[in-house]
Scaffold this motif. Structure first.
Motif, short mmCIF file in Angstrom:
data_model
loop_
_atom_site.label_atom_id
_atom_site.label_comp_id
_atom_site.label_asym_id
_atom_site.label_seq_id
_atom_site.Cartn_x
_atom_site.Cartn_y
_atom_site.Cartn_z
N SER A 196 -8.53 -14.26 15.79
CA SER A 196 -8.28 -13.15 15.07
C SER A 196 -7.03 -13.33 14.18
N GLU A 215 -5.18 -8.41 12.19
CA GLU A 215 -6.54 -8.15 11.59
C GLU A 215 -6.83 -6.71 11.66
N SER A 216 -7.23 -6.36 10.64
CA SER A 216 -7.80 -4.86 10.52
C SER A 216 -9.29 -4.75 10.78
N ASP A 217 -9.79 -3.89 11.40
CA ASP A 217 -11.28 -3.95 11.77
C ASP A 217 -12.01 -2.94 10.54
N GLU A 218 -11.01 -2.32 9.57
CA GLU A 218 -11.43 -1.56 8.73
C GLU A 218 -11.74 -2.51 7.12
N GLY A 233 -14.42 -12.76 18.89
CA GLY A 233 -13.33 -11.55 18.33
C GLY A 233 -12.13 -11.56 18.69
N ARG A 234 -11.71 -10.85 19.69
CA ARG A 234 -10.01 -10.76 20.00
C ARG A 234 -10.11 -11.42 21.49
N LYS A 290 -13.06 -6.09 5.55
CA LYS A 290 -13.60 -7.35 5.80
C LYS A 290 -12.91 -8.35 5.09
#
Length: 312
Positions: A186, A220-223, A172-173, A225
């Motif tokens: 990321s 990178e945005s978590d909102e 992930g990060r 895909k």
């Protein structure tokens, strides 16, 4: 002068990491690997290795010839290697940026972005035609400064090794301090994305600070895909088409274009056309920002945005 190629020693590690990631994918993300896509990536890697062996000697000979005109005598010492590594990574940033912003360079670099999957095998999708772009010229200033061509090659090898592990969704990060300075999975997922907000961002090789300095960084945005690949997907696992499709596209565009526009299809950004029939990454992002702004305004005012072909 050492005779050392770091990438040769790294190959067993590459294989081991791919196998580990495949096990992870089999257990948690079956869609992370697609057999035909992976085979294409492996074939890319083999072909690029052969191309590198053919052209590498020529480039080394050229660099050694330029080295005789060096301004300084830089020794084979630890600080020289450290400085060379940083400056080589800066040169890589600009090579990579030109690889996205000039179609002549993109025709070679697009190979690396052609997979719609993002895994460690994607890192093997290296160009067969990089020698045509003459991108090596970005490193000639290092030779003129006095860094020995073999030292530059060693630093470039370690740079390539570093970039292998960031081609994964299994991580992930990293810790915040690491994300602030170094290129990470990321950051590089953003670079491989086709989402409008991510196009032509995060060119870094090792140090993400270059993107932060030169205004090309995007987190990178978590909102949202990420969608991988290229704006116009290949739609095929044909290896030769994957390698040469953009060169073919350039030839076709130049053949059809008016004389005054022919050279622009080589030197302008990918997606540029003299008649506006296609969009560049900047135009795609600008259109997306306008739609996003209109949607946000409609929510704020309570007026729905008109759909295409409908009155507001």
């Amino acid at each position: 002068m050492p005779d050392f190629s770091p990438t040769e020693y790294a190959v067993p590690g590459f294989v081991a990491l791919v196998l580990i990631e495949m096990i992870w994918a089999w257990r948690t993300r079956r869609d992370a690997y697609e057999p035909k896509d992976t085979l294409t990536s492996l074939a890319f890697g083999l072909g690029s290795t052969v191309a590198g062996l053919i052209s590498g000697g020529v480039f080394l000979a050229l660099f050694l010839w330029v080295w005789q005109f060096r301004l300084f005598e830089i020794p084979w010492s630890w600080w020289a290697f450290a400085l060379c590594f940083v400056l080589d990574d800066l040169a890589y940033y600009w090579i990579h940026r030109f690889g996205h912003r000039v179609r002549w360079f993109w025709a070679s670099h697009v190979n690396h972005h052609s997979s719609q999957h993002y895994n460690l095998s994607t890192a093997l999708r290296q160009t067969w035609t990089g020698f045509l772009t003459l991108g090596f010229a970005f490193k000639l200033p290092l030779v003129l400064l006095g860094f020995h061509p073999v030292m530059i090659a060693i630093c470039g090898g370690f740079n390539l090794i570093y970039q292998f592990w960031i081609h994964t969704e299994a991580i992930g990060r990293m810790p915040r301090w690491f994300e602030a300075v170094m290129n990470t999975p990321s950051h590089h997922r953003v670079h491989h994305a086709t989402n409008p907000r991510y196009l032509d961002r995060n060119y870094a090789g090792v140090f993400i600070v270059w993107d932060r300095m030169f205004g090309t960084f995007e987190p990178e945005s978590d909102e949202e895909k990420i969608r991988y690949g290229i704006v116009k997907q290949l739609g095929s696992f044909n290896l030769l088409w994957a390698v040469f499709h953009e060169w073919i596209g350039i030839a076709q565009d130049m053949w059809r274009a008016p004389w005054k526009h022919k050279l622009s299809y080589l030197l302008r950004e990918p997606g540029w056309t003299h008649d506006g029939s296609r969009e560049t990454s900047d135009q795609i992002r600008e259109n997306w920002l306008q739609r996003k702004s209109a949607a946000e305004n409609s929510v704020a005012t309570g007026n729905p945005v008109a759909r295409h072909g409908e009155a507001a």
